[in-house]
Scaffold this active site. Sequence first.
Site, PDB file in Angstrom:
ATOM      1  N   GLU A 104       0.841  -1.215   0.000  1.00  0.00           N
ATOM      2  CA  GLU A 104       0.000   0.000   0.000  1.00  0.00           C
ATOM      3  C   GLU A 104       0.871   1.257   0.000  1.00  0.00           C
ATOM      4  O   GLU A 104       0.740   2.121   0.882  1.00  0.00           O
ATOM      5  CB  GLU A 104      -0.988  -0.021   1.181  1.00  0.00           C
ATOM      6  CG  GLU A 104      -1.982  -1.148   1.049  1.00  0.00           C
ATOM      7  CD  GLU A 104      -3.214  -1.071   1.951  1.00  0.00           C
ATOM      8  OE1 GLU A 104      -3.286  -0.196   2.832  1.00  0.00           O
ATOM      9  OE2 GLU A 104      -4.119  -1.906   1.754  1.00  0.00           O
TER      10      GLU A 104
ATOM     11  N   GLU B 254      -4.718  -8.577  -0.775  1.00  0.00           N
ATOM     12  CA  GLU B 254      -5.524  -8.345   0.437  1.00  0.00           C
ATOM     13  C   GLU B 254      -6.953  -8.160  -0.025  1.00  0.00           C
ATOM     14  O   GLU B 254      -7.228  -7.290  -0.867  1.00  0.00           O
ATOM     15  CB  GLU B 254      -5.061  -7.092   1.199  1.00  0.00           C
ATOM     16  CG  GLU B 254      -3.754  -7.274   1.920  1.00  0.00           C
ATOM     17  CD  GLU B 254      -3.391  -6.094   2.809  1.00  0.00           C
ATOM     18  OE1 GLU B 254      -4.301  -5.420   3.327  1.00  0.00           O
ATOM     19  OE2 GLU B 254      -2.183  -5.852   2.961  1.00  0.00           O
TER      20      GLU B 254
HETATM   21  O1  AHR Z   1      -5.261  -6.062   6.641  1.00  0.00           O
HETATM   22  C1  AHR Z   1      -5.217  -4.928   7.455  1.00  0.00           C
HETATM   23  C2  AHR Z   1      -4.577  -3.734   6.757  1.00  0.00           C
HETATM   24  O2  AHR Z   1      -5.346  -3.363   5.681  1.00  0.00           O
HETATM   25  C3  AHR Z   1      -3.213  -3.975   6.165  1.00  0.00           C
HETATM   26  O3  AHR Z   1      -2.189  -3.849   7.078  1.00  0.00           O
HETATM   27  C4  AHR Z   1      -3.130  -2.913   5.138  1.00  0.00           C
HETATM   28  O4  AHR Z   1      -2.301  -3.271   4.054  1.00  0.00           O
HETATM   29  C5  AHR Z   1      -4.556  -2.688   4.723  1.00  0.00           C
HETATM   30  O5  AHR Z   1      -4.914  -1.356   4.710  1.00  0.00           O
END
Ligand code: AHR
Length: 495
Positions: A177, A295
């Site tokens: 991110e 994710e």
């Molecule tokens: O999964 C939780 C968080 O969500 C992670 O650390 C981040 O990459 C995302 O914003």
Amino acid sequence: MTTTKATINIELTEQIATINPNIYGHFAEHLGHCIYEGIWVGEASAIPNTDGIRDDVVAALKRIKPPVVRWPGGCFADDYHWEDGVGPRAQRPKRINAHWGQVIEPNEFGTHEFIEFCRRIGAEPYICGNVGSGSPKELRDWVEYCNYPGDSTLTLQRANNGNKEPFRVKYWGVGNENWGCGGNFDPEDYAAEYQRFSTFLFNFADAPLYLIACGPSGNNHDWTHKFFQKLRGRRLHGYAAHYYCGTAGTATEYTADQWYELLHRAAQMEKLVVEQRGIMDEYDPQRRSGLIVDEWGTWHPPAPGRKPSFLWQQNTLRDALVAALTLDIFNRHADKVVMGNIAQTINVLQAVILTEGDKMLTTPTFHVYEIYAQHQGGQSLKVSFDVDDILFSVGNEERQLGGLNGSASLTDKTVYLTVVNPHVENSIEATIHLSEGEAKEVTARVLTHDDIHAHNTFDAPQNVTPCTESLSLTGKTLQHCFPAASVTALLIQLA
Ligand code: AHR
């Protein structure tokens, strides 16, 4: 309750691509009780463990055949320095987990422990490197420490720390991110960082690297255009978006409309995949890079009595349908989607496992992974669903959700059809046509419950579990009734 009709056509000669097992991947971050208590309890713990890793969790995870695990973050990754997590445990520094509750990070679980965990569950490790607060040298050295087979100072250190043989880690993420917690870069600046970092990530001996760049937040087109414009054909194997469908209501309390609202949001993954792969094709027409979603999942409001920063949430039948819908989307795009990592493995967000002390339970989402494991490595088949949409309301707005969704794959002489019926009340009587061949034997696995809020607790850990049925179906056309609020898999043996 009523029954509606549908037609499902499975095109056996229209094979999309092999379903990459990595679509069924996981993500484990140093966050809340994912690593500590979830995976790692330490050798001295009374909880049964082998070298500090929980035995019950390992045994459960093996059942869902996890192909790959991404670690150590998440936001944690861009504030993590790998050297803190190697060497004698008692001497490892204590740091602050700044993103997730500012708790002490003891560094007991580091590179060796992570690799050992992956080996125990049969998964490939995927390490996410630190770009935001790290340096190209730091990440380059981590690769050398893990993968170089000869005797450098770093690899002698690895041997000294217990592993003479290189780990041969293939998957490396260049930041997480980086449009946000990983450094707040704009896409061009991140592309420049990606180029700089990746230049020094060497393929050592028999361990060629698979490098993964940080893709967009959700379906952000601008990030992808600008990143690829700047990158212009450099070394890139995977490009990873993040998409959380969020919530509607709370984890366990929601109306029928909120049930549909969340499934509708989860279904937006299809738009993300279609549009992001379209943009990638403009810059990479030969499709050298795969699309990854490393994710994804639901994100409900903090559960009462839990630390909000630990992101613990219950997991109901609704989460299971979110997982199934999403995995079906990835399967249908098997010619571009090469990996998916649900967030997160244990005790965090859409977990497949919850633990409390020495207790452990598997969630409805776990059962979807168990059922869907059969798709791994199969040939994704074109499948179409002819069914009425579901109409529902969000505030004053009316929306539509597909009345039945799914995917199909072929492995040897077995067709595997997975179907989500999102209707809260209606079962669906479907006529399933096989374009080629005939069924000689059909078995169903069904995950459902009378209560759409159903979930597993430590007192009732089997409340939501799949059942298996042998169906007396044969021939080219099959009739099957998909219950309301269900995930079904039909294992169709061809004659
Ligand atoms: O999964 C939780 C968080 O969500 C992670 O650390 C981040 O990459 C995302 O914003």
